[in-house]
Motif scaffolding. Sequence first.
Motif, PDB file in Angstrom:
ATOM      1  N   ASP A 259       0.642  -1.125  -0.022  1.00 31.29           N
ATOM      2  CA  ASP A 259      -0.006  -0.062  -0.038  1.00 31.29           C
ATOM      3  C   ASP A 259       0.732   1.433   0.149  1.00 31.29           C
ATOM      4  O   ASP A 259       0.289   2.443  -0.150  1.00 31.29           O
ATOM      5  CB  ASP A 259      -1.045   0.132   1.184  1.00 31.29           C
ATOM      6  N   ALA A 260       2.300   1.159   0.129  1.00 33.51           N
ATOM      7  CA  ALA A 260       2.975   2.122   0.180  1.00 33.51           C
ATOM      8  C   ALA A 260       3.120   2.874  -1.343  1.00 33.51           C
ATOM      9  O   ALA A 260       3.070   2.615  -2.333  1.00 33.51           O
ATOM     10  CB  ALA A 260       4.416   1.782   0.643  1.00 33.51           C
ATOM     11  N   LYS A 261       3.352   4.333  -1.064  1.00 32.91           N
ATOM     12  CA  LYS A 261       3.748   5.227  -2.230  1.00 32.91           C
ATOM     13  C   LYS A 261       4.603   6.395  -2.029  1.00 32.91           C
ATOM     14  O   LYS A 261       4.837   6.617  -0.755  1.00 32.91           O
ATOM     15  CB  LYS A 261       2.442   6.119  -2.720  1.00 32.91           C
ATOM     16  N   PHE A 262       5.193   6.796  -2.894  1.00 38.14           N
ATOM     17  CA  PHE A 262       6.283   7.859  -2.646  1.00 38.14           C
ATOM     18  C   PHE A 262       6.204   8.858  -3.641  1.00 38.14           C
ATOM     19  O   PHE A 262       5.473   8.627  -4.904  1.00 38.14           O
ATOM     20  CB  PHE A 262       7.789   7.214  -2.819  1.00 38.14           C
ATOM     21  N   SER A 263       6.577  10.052  -3.350  1.00 36.38           N
ATOM     22  CA  SER A 263       6.232  11.343  -4.327  1.00 36.38           C
ATOM     23  C   SER A 263       7.482  11.288  -5.410  1.00 36.38           C
ATOM     24  O   SER A 263       8.626  11.139  -5.070  1.00 36.38           O
ATOM     25  CB  SER A 263       6.427  12.458  -3.563  1.00 36.38           C
ATOM     26  N   VAL A 264       6.934  11.692  -6.631  1.00 41.20           N
ATOM     27  CA  VAL A 264       8.057  11.996  -7.748  1.00 41.20           C
ATOM     28  C   VAL A 264       7.939  13.136  -8.405  1.00 41.20           C
ATOM     29  O   VAL A 264       6.683  13.682  -8.368  1.00 41.20           O
ATOM     30  CB  VAL A 264       7.857  10.931  -8.892  1.00 41.20           C
ATOM     31  N   ASN A 265       8.858  14.031  -8.301  1.00 40.26           N
ATOM     32  CA  ASN A 265       8.950  15.383  -8.780  1.00 40.26           C
ATOM     33  C   ASN A 265       8.955  14.961 -10.481  1.00 40.26           C
ATOM     34  O   ASN A 265      10.116  14.727 -11.032  1.00 40.26           O
ATOM     35  CB  ASN A 265      10.022  16.197  -8.296  1.00 40.26           C
ATOM     36  N   THR A 266       8.079  15.229 -11.010  1.00 35.95           N
ATOM     37  CA  THR A 266       8.010  14.760 -12.488  1.00 35.95           C
ATOM     38  C   THR A 266       8.774  15.831 -13.627  1.00 35.95           C
ATOM     39  O   THR A 266       9.357  15.348 -14.330  1.00 35.95           O
ATOM     40  CB  THR A 266       6.505  14.667 -13.088  1.00 35.95           C
ATOM     41  N   TYR A 267       9.006  16.908 -13.036  1.00 38.42           N
ATOM     42  CA  TYR A 267       9.982  17.718 -13.770  1.00 38.42           C
ATOM     43  C   TYR A 267      11.207  17.082 -13.753  1.00 38.42           C
ATOM     44  O   TYR A 267      12.052  17.409 -14.606  1.00 38.42           O
ATOM     45  CB  TYR A 267       9.715  19.344 -13.195  1.00 38.42           C
ATOM     46  N   ASP A 268      11.764  17.131 -12.561  1.00 39.33           N
ATOM     47  CA  ASP A 268      13.121  16.276 -12.251  1.00 39.33           C
ATOM     48  C   ASP A 268      13.339  15.109 -13.314  1.00 39.33           C
ATOM     49  O   ASP A 268      14.308  14.920 -13.836  1.00 39.33           O
ATOM     50  CB  ASP A 268      13.513  15.733 -10.862  1.00 39.33           C
ATOM     51  N   VAL A 269      12.341  14.146 -13.345  1.00 36.88           N
ATOM     52  CA  VAL A 269      12.416  13.004 -14.105  1.00 36.88           C
ATOM     53  C   VAL A 269      12.687  13.429 -15.643  1.00 36.88           C
ATOM     54  O   VAL A 269      13.313  12.771 -16.328  1.00 36.88           O
ATOM     55  CB  VAL A 269      11.111  12.164 -13.970  1.00 36.88           C
ATOM     56  N   PHE A 270      11.694  14.555 -15.946  1.00 35.42           N
ATOM     57  CA  PHE A 270      11.861  15.164 -17.260  1.00 35.42           C
ATOM     58  C   PHE A 270      13.184  15.549 -17.426  1.00 35.42           C
ATOM     59  O   PHE A 270      14.256  15.415 -18.479  1.00 35.42           O
ATOM     60  CB  PHE A 270      10.780  15.930 -17.415  1.00 35.42           C
ATOM     61  N   LYS A 271      13.452  16.788 -16.666  1.00 35.67           N
ATOM     62  CA  LYS A 271      14.754  17.435 -16.836  1.00 35.67           C
ATOM     63  C   LYS A 271      16.213  16.685 -16.875  1.00 35.67           C
ATOM     64  O   LYS A 271      17.293  16.937 -17.510  1.00 35.67           O
ATOM     65  CB  LYS A 271      14.730  18.751 -15.750  1.00 35.67           C
ATOM     66  N   LYS A 272      16.186  15.588 -15.784  1.00 35.68           N
ATOM     67  CA  LYS A 272      17.331  14.985 -15.763  1.00 35.68           C
ATOM     68  C   LYS A 272      17.307  13.699 -16.738  1.00 35.68           C
ATOM     69  O   LYS A 272      18.288  12.843 -16.660  1.00 35.68           O
ATOM     70  CB  LYS A 272      17.433  14.499 -14.504  1.00 35.68           C
ATOM     71  N   GLN A 273      16.311  13.428 -17.445  1.00 34.93           N
ATOM     72  CA  GLN A 273      16.101  12.333 -18.107  1.00 34.93           C
ATOM     73  C   GLN A 273      16.352  11.228 -17.651  1.00 34.93           C
ATOM     74  O   GLN A 273      17.127  10.252 -17.981  1.00 34.93           O
ATOM     75  CB  GLN A 273      16.959  12.502 -19.387  1.00 34.93           C
ATOM     76  N   LEU A 274      15.662  10.788 -16.366  1.00 37.93           N
ATOM     77  CA  LEU A 274      16.035   9.516 -15.602  1.00 37.93           C
ATOM     78  C   LEU A 274      15.062   8.360 -16.216  1.00 37.93           C
ATOM     79  O   LEU A 274      14.157   8.475 -16.816  1.00 37.93           O
ATOM     80  CB  LEU A 274      15.329   9.764 -14.262  1.00 37.93           C
ATOM     81  N   THR A 275      15.831   7.172 -15.941  1.00 35.76           N
ATOM     82  CA  THR A 275      15.426   5.814 -16.429  1.00 35.76           C
ATOM     83  C   THR A 275      14.860   5.292 -14.962  1.00 35.76           C
ATOM     84  O   THR A 275      15.759   5.288 -14.105  1.00 35.76           O
ATOM     85  CB  THR A 275      16.193   4.936 -17.019  1.00 35.76           C
ATOM     86  N   ILE A 276      13.757   5.004 -14.713  1.00 35.77           N
ATOM     87  CA  ILE A 276      13.486   4.418 -13.322  1.00 35.77           C
ATOM     88  C   ILE A 276      12.986   2.908 -13.611  1.00 35.77           C
ATOM     89  O   ILE A 276      11.923   2.723 -14.533  1.00 35.77           O
ATOM     90  CB  ILE A 276      12.198   5.159 -12.636  1.00 35.77           C
ATOM     91  N   GLN A 277      13.527   1.983 -13.108  1.00 36.02           N
ATOM     92  CA  GLN A 277      13.383   0.600 -13.419  1.00 36.02           C
ATOM     93  C   GLN A 277      12.982  -0.377 -12.186  1.00 36.02           C
ATOM     94  O   GLN A 277      13.812   0.057 -11.113  1.00 36.02           O
ATOM     95  CB  GLN A 277      14.612   0.117 -14.072  1.00 36.02           C
TER      96      GLN A 277
END
Length: 336
Positions: A259-277
Amino acid sequence: MKALVLQGIKDLAVQEYDVPEINPDEVLIHTAYAGICGTDKALYAGLPGSASAVPPIVLGHENSGVVAKVGDAVTNVKVGDRVTVDPNIYCGQCKYCRTSRPELCEHLDAVGVTRDGGFEEYFTAPAKVVYQVPDNVSLKAAAVVEPISCAMHGVDLLTTHPYQKALVLGDGFEGQLFAQILKARGIHEVTLAGRSDEKLTNNREHFGVKTINTTKEEILADAFDIVVEAVGLPQTQEQCLAAAAKGAQVLMFGVGNPDAKFSVNTYDVFKKQLTIQGAFINPYTFEDSIALLASGKVDPLPLFSHELAFNEVEDFVSGKLGKVSKAVVKVGGEEA
């Protein structure tokens, strides 16, 4: 024979069982060692692992031993062979199995989860998931090929290069294995971050990794090309995203509460071009894991802190036994 049986939620008991019979495609194994992992703690508490365990069941999906008997159709091992077992048994017929993604199998069985495992003196497994152990690898080390193989699968999902800097957040057994495997894969700088000075010092001295004690030091932001989350808590998952550099790969390996969730800054994912696997169990990685043990590039033995008997296992999975780096059960068979 003696078996440690999960009779219900938070209910383990040593019982007398008959030595199991084998089918023509199965192997009977005299258990030497069985590792205890976080999944066993979850199953003890009534939570799912790779699959749900329905009591009464004998846990122990990390194991090693000596072949005691083989079915008529078995050709890959013989009586007397020293072996370890990949617990995951795939159906081979669902769309995931037929598209080279068996870890996502819709009908997954698992030794020590859906069928009796290594917390008994003798257990059975299909021959197709039984692997011979080289002579220079102890059965005590071979008992943890499965957790090594899970970390190997996670690393296989990444694109690795020697120039990269890697962070492993979490100094549990899997996190410590990740640090060794990333070094074995040629990553030139690996940092293990955790909360235990004893574990961090042990890894620094034995394996030459850098360390960060997160109770005393900050993890640098935007600093790592590969980040492995090996805890499974929202706060550490968020820390990993913050630690990731531009173009980084973030592997979410730690098993969180369903049931756990964590927060993601979607702009950081976009700006840093992250791959989350994500990474689930261990397809096609047992041979590589055994090879790493045989070569000495991965050595789990310095990480072991406790060797338990059946009647001591409940103290560990219930949380009564503290300061555990890795615990194994000495069941029988060959000495280490």
